[in-house]
Design a protein around this motif. Sequence first.
Motif, PDB file in Angstrom:
ATOM      1  N   GLN A   1      11.377  58.653 -89.272  1.00  0.00           N
ATOM      2  CA  GLN A   1      10.437  58.691 -88.154  1.00  0.00           C
ATOM      3  C   GLN A   1       9.360  59.752 -88.312  1.00  0.00           C
ATOM      4  OE1 GLN A   1      11.724  57.640 -84.174  1.00  0.00           O
ATOM      5  NE2 GLN A   1      11.059  59.642 -83.413  1.00  0.00           N
TER       6      GLN A   1
ATOM      7  N   LEU B   1       5.359  59.055 -88.456  1.00  0.00           N
ATOM      8  CA  LEU B   1       4.455  59.589 -87.437  1.00  0.00           C
ATOM      9  C   LEU B   1       3.417  60.540 -88.032  1.00  0.00           C
ATOM     10  CD1 LEU B   1       6.962  60.262 -84.512  1.00  0.00           C
ATOM     11  CD2 LEU B   1       5.180  58.506 -84.583  1.00  0.00           C
ATOM     12  N   SER B   2       3.771  61.227 -89.090  1.00  0.00           N
ATOM     13  CA  SER B   2       2.840  62.192 -89.686  1.00  0.00           C
ATOM     14  C   SER B   2       1.877  61.549 -90.678  1.00  0.00           C
ATOM     15  CB  SER B   2       3.616  63.307 -90.393  1.00  0.00           C
ATOM     16  OG  SER B   2       4.388  62.792 -91.466  1.00  0.00           O
TER      17      SER B   2
ATOM     18  N   THR C   1      -0.768  56.002 -89.251  1.00  0.00           N
ATOM     19  CA  THR C   1      -0.092  55.728 -87.976  1.00  0.00           C
ATOM     20  C   THR C   1      -1.017  56.060 -86.823  1.00  0.00           C
ATOM     21  OG1 THR C   1       2.069  56.166 -88.961  1.00  0.00           O
ATOM     22  CG2 THR C   1       1.928  56.221 -86.556  1.00  0.00           C
TER      23      THR C   1
ATOM     24  N   SER D   1      -0.297  54.808 -83.296  1.00  0.00           N
ATOM     25  CA  SER D   1       0.360  54.862 -81.986  1.00  0.00           C
ATOM     26  C   SER D   1       1.858  54.667 -82.170  1.00  0.00           C
ATOM     27  CB  SER D   1      -0.204  53.799 -81.031  1.00  0.00           C
ATOM     28  OG  SER D   1       0.037  52.496 -81.515  1.00  0.00           O
ATOM     29  N   PHE D   2       2.619  54.980 -81.122  1.00  0.00           N
ATOM     30  CA  PHE D   2       4.077  54.987 -81.178  1.00  0.00           C
ATOM     31  C   PHE D   2       4.612  54.335 -79.913  1.00  0.00           C
ATOM     32  CE2 PHE D   2       7.973  58.076 -81.156  1.00  0.00           C
ATOM     33  CZ  PHE D   2       8.800  57.046 -81.583  1.00  0.00           C
TER      34      PHE D   2
ATOM     35  N   THR E   1       7.640  53.746 -77.789  1.00  0.00           N
ATOM     36  CA  THR E   1       8.852  54.542 -77.733  1.00  0.00           C
ATOM     37  C   THR E   1       9.537  54.465 -76.383  1.00  0.00           C
ATOM     38  OG1 THR E   1       9.687  56.848 -77.811  1.00  0.00           O
ATOM     39  CG2 THR E   1       7.394  56.542 -77.186  1.00  0.00           C
TER      40      THR E   1
ATOM     41  N   SER F   1      11.609  62.225 -79.605  1.00  0.00           N
ATOM     42  CA  SER F   1      10.500  61.355 -79.991  1.00  0.00           C
ATOM     43  C   SER F   1       9.188  61.825 -79.370  1.00  0.00           C
ATOM     44  CB  SER F   1      10.790  59.915 -79.569  1.00  0.00           C
ATOM     45  OG  SER F   1      11.841  59.368 -80.346  1.00  0.00           O
TER      46      SER F   1
ATOM     47  N   GLU G   1       8.021  64.901 -81.285  1.00  0.00           N
ATOM     48  CA  GLU G   1       7.515  64.555 -82.615  1.00  0.00           C
ATOM     49  C   GLU G   1       6.125  63.923 -82.529  1.00  0.00           C
ATOM     50  OE1 GLU G   1      10.604  62.138 -84.220  1.00  0.00           O
ATOM     51  OE2 GLU G   1      12.036  63.789 -84.365  1.00  0.00           O
ATOM     52  N   SER G   2       5.954  62.983 -81.611  1.00  0.00           N
ATOM     53  CA  SER G   2       4.658  62.314 -81.512  1.00  0.00           C
ATOM     54  C   SER G   2       3.576  63.248 -80.999  1.00  0.00           C
ATOM     55  CB  SER G   2       4.761  61.083 -80.610  1.00  0.00           C
ATOM     56  OG  SER G   2       5.196  61.427 -79.312  1.00  0.00           O
TER      57      SER G   2
ATOM     58  N   VAL H   1       0.017  61.947 -82.110  1.00  0.00           N
ATOM     59  CA  VAL H   1       0.073  60.480 -82.070  1.00  0.00           C
ATOM     60  C   VAL H   1       0.216  60.005 -80.625  1.00  0.00           C
ATOM     61  CG1 VAL H   1       1.333  58.424 -82.833  1.00  0.00           C
ATOM     62  CG2 VAL H   1       1.125  60.402 -84.365  1.00  0.00           C
TER      63      VAL H   1
ATOM     64  N   ILE I   1       1.179  57.630 -77.392  1.00  0.00           N
ATOM     65  CA  ILE I   1       2.379  56.822 -77.181  1.00  0.00           C
ATOM     66  C   ILE I   1       2.097  55.596 -76.316  1.00  0.00           C
ATOM     67  CG2 ILE I   1       3.850  58.865 -77.341  1.00  0.00           C
ATOM     68  CD1 ILE I   1       4.380  58.280 -74.209  1.00  0.00           C
TER      69      ILE I   1
END
Length: 337
Positions: free
Chosen positions: A250, A254-255, A259, A261-262, A264, A270, A273-274, A279, A281
């Motif tokens: 993950q 994400l990095s 990427t 969007s996420f 989640t 999470s 991290e985003s 990033v 969401i």
Amino acid sequence: SRDFFLMPSLAQEFEQLVSSLQPPPSCLISDEVCGTLAKSARLLGIPRYILVPESASAFAATLLAPSLARDSKLPLQVARNETVDIPFIGMTVVAREYLSPYLDTFPWRADYFLEGAIEAQASDGILVNTYRELEPSILSGMVRDTCLNPHRAPVFAVGPLIPEPSSTVGSHRQEEEAEIMEFLDAQAPSSVVFVSFGTLIQRNEKDAREILSGLEQSGHPFIWKFSGDGDYVPTGAEKSGLILRNWAPQLRILSHPSTGSFLTHCGWNSCLESSSLGVPILGFPAFMDQPINCKLLVELRKAGVKLATLESFQIAEAIKEVMESEEIRRNAQKLKL
């Protein structure tokens, strides 16, 4: 976890173990739930700090429990829809949904968690897995609010407690990870949607079909870490994306600059991290602290959108909104560390 409830019976053994350590410990750091360890720390004469693995916003709801008890509102009634206002972030939650440990179905459990909340307020310091750029209002408010923090325990933002994105995986995953990185390397910057609902939430076949259709309708390439509750596995997306079973690197996804969007469930790891990687969401929270985390990123930080359902057309529209909104992307970048 049931292990928490074993702690009172193990207190004496724990105290003997700590007393035998050389050099003696200068402090005790423990989970915020276990009030028994606070009593042990006082007996041993060492400061006790609590480590909060959730967001400061979610933890604030927990710190409201002692005031609810003083107002004779605990244990909470399962049949009632009482709400709780979380100060400093303008958020109202249904008490029985978020403060489930305090329900009247298990009064003994409510007493246990209430003791933990009271002892958290009396601790020598509160270490929260967050960072100030993400939760400035609640972190400042938690220090001075007499309802949340009557003893003025210092509050420290010590997050995000996440590994480096470059952390290597075991040899049995290297080939799988190489395939994922190759896919990302071939995509345009900020074009890929990453989808993961964590390790606990499993999607049924109906939801899975809607998600796949929404991803394909969006026109964006995607990586989906799929966990299902049956035999169904989404297929047929080879041209537009990758569907992974049960595991994905993950942080590396994400990095990656591709990427964009996420999608989640808004579990706190999470979210950390985003946000720390900038990033945006697409939030679809399920339970416990997830709705609070989603509101924090979507409504307060304006770094994403919330999905009301998992219908395919809504997913497609939400992806387009996040991918095309300069404001959302700019706000997400402000949270990047």
